[in-house]
Scaffold this motif. Structure first.
Motif, short mmCIF file in Angstrom:
data_model
loop_
_atom_site.label_atom_id
_atom_site.label_comp_id
_atom_site.label_asym_id
_atom_site.label_seq_id
_atom_site.Cartn_x
_atom_site.Cartn_y
_atom_site.Cartn_z
N ALA A 84 -3.45 8.81 -1.11
CA ALA A 84 -4.28 8.77 0.10
C ALA A 84 -4.11 7.46 0.87
O ALA A 84 -4.71 7.28 1.92
N LYS A 85 -3.27 6.54 0.33
CA LYS A 85 -3.01 5.23 0.96
C LYS A 85 -4.30 4.44 1.17
O LYS A 85 -4.56 3.90 2.24
N ARG A 86 -5.08 4.37 0.09
CA ARG A 86 -6.33 3.63 0.13
C ARG A 86 -6.31 2.52 -0.92
O ARG A 86 -5.69 2.67 -1.98
N PRO A 87 -6.96 1.40 -0.64
CA PRO A 87 -7.03 0.31 -1.61
C PRO A 87 -8.00 0.64 -2.73
O PRO A 87 -8.71 1.65 -2.68
N ILE A 88 -8.06 -0.22 -3.73
CA ILE A 88 -8.90 0.04 -4.90
C ILE A 88 -10.38 -0.08 -4.59
O ILE A 88 -11.19 0.76 -5.01
N ALA A 89 -10.77 -1.10 -3.82
CA ALA A 89 -12.18 -1.48 -3.72
C ALA A 89 -13.09 -0.40 -3.16
O ALA A 89 -14.13 -0.06 -3.76
N ALA A 90 -12.76 0.17 -2.00
CA ALA A 90 -13.66 1.10 -1.34
C ALA A 90 -13.92 2.35 -2.19
O ALA A 90 -15.06 2.77 -2.38
N TYR B 230 -2.72 4.17 10.86
CA TYR B 230 -3.95 3.37 10.76
C TYR B 230 -4.21 2.96 9.31
O TYR B 230 -4.50 1.80 9.02
N LEU B 231 -4.10 3.91 8.38
CA LEU B 231 -4.36 3.62 6.98
C LEU B 231 -3.33 2.63 6.42
O LEU B 231 -3.68 1.75 5.62
N GLU B 232 -2.09 2.76 6.83
CA GLU B 232 -1.07 1.82 6.36
C GLU B 232 -1.32 0.42 6.90
O GLU B 232 -1.12 -0.57 6.19
N HIS B 233 -1.76 0.33 8.14
CA HIS B 233 -2.07 -0.98 8.72
C HIS B 233 -3.25 -1.63 7.99
O HIS B 233 -3.26 -2.85 7.75
N GLU B 234 -4.24 -0.82 7.62
CA GLU B 234 -5.37 -1.34 6.86
C GLU B 234 -4.91 -1.99 5.56
O GLU B 234 -5.35 -3.07 5.18
N LEU B 235 -3.98 -1.33 4.87
CA LEU B 235 -3.46 -1.87 3.62
C LEU B 235 -2.71 -3.18 3.86
O LEU B 235 -2.78 -4.11 3.04
N TYR C 154 2.63 3.05 -1.11
CA TYR C 154 2.16 2.10 -0.10
C TYR C 154 3.31 1.69 0.82
O TYR C 154 4.48 1.68 0.41
N PRO C 155 3.01 1.30 2.05
CA PRO C 155 4.05 0.81 2.97
C PRO C 155 4.48 -0.61 2.60
O PRO C 155 3.87 -1.24 1.73
N PRO C 156 5.52 -1.15 3.24
CA PRO C 156 5.92 -2.54 2.98
C PRO C 156 4.81 -3.52 3.36
O PRO C 156 3.89 -3.19 4.10
N LYS C 157 4.89 -4.73 2.81
CA LYS C 157 3.98 -5.83 3.09
C LYS C 157 2.54 -5.53 2.65
O LYS C 157 1.58 -5.85 3.33
N THR C 158 2.42 -4.87 1.49
CA THR C 158 1.08 -4.57 0.95
C THR C 158 0.92 -5.13 -0.46
O THR C 158 0.10 -4.65 -1.24
N GLU C 159 1.71 -6.16 -0.79
CA GLU C 159 1.67 -6.71 -2.14
C GLU C 159 0.28 -7.22 -2.53
O GLU C 159 -0.11 -7.19 -3.70
N ARG C 160 -0.50 -7.66 -1.53
CA ARG C 160 -1.80 -8.26 -1.84
C ARG C 160 -2.82 -7.23 -2.34
O ARG C 160 -3.80 -7.62 -2.98
N VAL C 161 -2.61 -5.94 -2.05
CA VAL C 161 -3.58 -4.93 -2.47
C VAL C 161 -3.11 -4.10 -3.66
O VAL C 161 -3.83 -3.22 -4.13
N VAL C 162 -1.91 -4.36 -4.15
CA VAL C 162 -1.41 -3.64 -5.33
C VAL C 162 -2.12 -4.16 -6.57
O VAL C 162 -2.39 -5.35 -6.70
N MET C 163 -2.41 -3.26 -7.51
CA MET C 163 -3.14 -3.65 -8.71
C MET C 163 -2.39 -4.71 -9.51
O MET C 163 -1.17 -4.68 -9.63
N ASP C 164 -3.14 -5.67 -10.04
CA ASP C 164 -2.60 -6.71 -10.90
C ASP C 164 -2.75 -6.25 -12.35
O ASP C 164 -3.86 -5.97 -12.81
#
Length: 491
Positions: A352-358, A26-31, A305-315
């Motif tokens: 924890a496989k969580r994005p930055i924002a939350a 679930y957490l990986e799909h969220e990312l 992070y799992p594959p296909k999560t480039e959009r949430v990786v820190m810039d």
């Protein structure tokens, strides 16, 4: 930059927890379905959700923030003859600034791919030299902010990251992780032996090792910080370690005129041109240290992070811009913090496989609450809690990430050289030298250097290495060589 269709995809693409066999899935799909809006409003529940895993990096970041800002301000306060009460009040002031103006506003809402602006730990040992050279905290902060902003908007940070191979980055992570672990163990024993109970440190570290191994076995390593801190605190107190709450609730003075007055706050007044000249080499070095530090944080995300999560990786560049803005504003208001990417947040968040924002929003709330309440600050800086949190939350994961990056390809040569040269001087010297040697093809993968062209192969790495060597020579960072910093000293 993310397109509009991607921006509108989160609500339609996400699925509730019940659709997945495990919480990890679930957490990986969220990312994978998140689509952060760069420098535009990002709203909770529309662009991201809160999960209870977000509390873990928020707690770790809050503990780390109290500790690191206190270390920075205390390093300034000692040579300037300022009191312990000044340090406490300025730390509380800095935490409120960071929480309300930048952590929540930028990383939580305006740019969720910009990591939180934390504290520049590697610069702490140089602060007494900065003060002795006539440096002014405001001059240092503003110059770091301006230089960092220029590097960020010119995309210089991401360029240097692209020129750094896996071997160099992996070796750097191994070095930082090992040095961090050993230093924290040493500090724990020094603390325990201070009241003739050195065995407390041994028991705490031994239990931490067993706990970490068990969490690895059950694949719940993201619980290491709260569980490790709890175990360390309870065990140390039960074995007779001294502890008491001394910081009472309150709100610090929020008036910049107070902090930069000649008889109040820092008691230094405003800086003059000579103050800026004195801090110039230190500011250049501080910003130069950002690239390998930021790169390590980004790589750690990618490894967890799992594959296909480039959009949430820190810039990297956006993080430099936000850290620079936080530096200038925080300094102008009266704070003593020196900004960098927030490692005690991004590392546990990646695990924890969580994005930055939350987690950023929760971190801001926890930092503000801690600053106002006062008492949690005492617990966060208590040696067993502090050291265990840093070991399991930052340094052990860095070791693991470094090992992962040096398992494939011709990476061991570069990793060994960056560790060797970092031990000789410091990580920024080791990184800049090894990037140059690696890109020239003298070590590591010979084919990689041929693909970079002359600019990436030796021109940019060579210029960076020479500039950093000149700066480090000026401020006396080469062993056995006297500093030339007297040229900047103000009589």
């Amino acid at each position: 930059m993310t397109d509009n269709n991607a921006n509108n995809s989160y609500l339609s693409d996400r699925k509730p927890r019940s659709h997945f066999a495990t919480r990890r899935e679930y957490l990986e799909h969220e990312l994978q379905v998140m689509a952060p809006r760069r420098w535009r409003p990002n709203l909770p529940f529309r662009d991201y959700r809160f999960e209870w895993e977000d509390l873990v990096p928020a707690m770790a970041a809050t503990i780390g923030k109290v500790v690191m800002v206190a270390a920075i301000v205390a390093a300034f306060a000692g040579p300037l003859g300022l009191s312990k009460e000044f340090v406490t009040e300025n730390v509380r002031f800095e935490m409120i600034i960071a929480a309300l103006l930048f952590v929540i506003l930028i990383s939580g809402f305006l740019n969720p791919t910009s990591n939180l602006a934390g504290t520049h730990g590697p610069l702490i040992p140089m602060i007494p030299l900065i003060v002795a050279s006539g440096g002014h905290p405001m001059a240092l902060g503003i110059m770091i902010g301006v230089l960092g902003f220029i590097l960020g908007i010119t995309r210089g940070g991401s360029l240097l990251a692209r020129l750094t191979s896996n071997g160099v980055c992996g070796g750097l992570l191994l070095y930082l992780g090992f040095i961090g672990v050993t230093s924290q163990i040493g500090r724990l024993f020094t603390w325990a032996e201070g009241f003739d109970k050195g065995y407390i440190a041994f028991v705490v570290v031994l239990l931490t090792i067993v706990m970490y191994a068990w969490l690895e076995h059950v694949k719940m390593r993201w619980l290491a910080i709260p569980l490790g801190s709890l175990i360390a605190g309870v065990v140390a107190f039960a074995l007779g370690a001294p502890f008491e709450f001394v910081t009472e609730p309150g709100i610090p003075n929020m008036n910049p005129a107070y902090w930069w007055g000649e008889t109040t706050g820092w008691q230094l007044g405003l800086p003059d041109i000579y103050s800026f000249m004195a801090v110039a080499p230190f500011a250049v070095l501080a910003v130069a240290m950002w690239s390998p530090d930021f790169l390590g944080h980004q790589v750690f995300q990618k490894l967890n992070y799992p594959p296909k999560t480039e959009r949430v990786v820190m810039d990297i560049d956006d993080t430099m811009v936000s850290a620079s803005a936080r530096q200038v504003v925080g300094t102008a208001l009266g704070g003593g913090n020196i900004a960098s990417s927030w490692g005690t947040y991004i590392v546990p968040a990646a695990i924890a496989k969580r994005p930055i924002a939350a987690g950023a929003v929760l971190t801001g709330l926890l930092c503000a609450a801690t600053a106002v309440l006062g008492y949690p600050m005492d617990l966060a800086v208590w040696p067993p809690v502090l050291s265990v949190a840093l070991m399991v939350g930052v340094f052990l994961p860095l070791l693991e990430a470094g090992m992962q990056m040096t398992r494939k390809g011709k990476t061991t040569e570069s990793a060994a050289i960056v560790i060797f040269s970092s031990a000789l001087v410091n990580p920024v010297f080791g990184w800049s030298l090894t990037v140059l040697l690696d890109n020239l093809g003298l070590i590591g993968c010979k084919e990689r250097g041929k693909e970079l062209g002359h600019i990436g192969r030796w021109i940019i790495p060579g210029i960076v290495f020479v500039i950093l060597c000149v700066v480090m020579l000026a401020i006396g960072m080469f062993p056995g060589i006297e500093p030339m910093v007297d040229a900047f000293r103000v009589d």
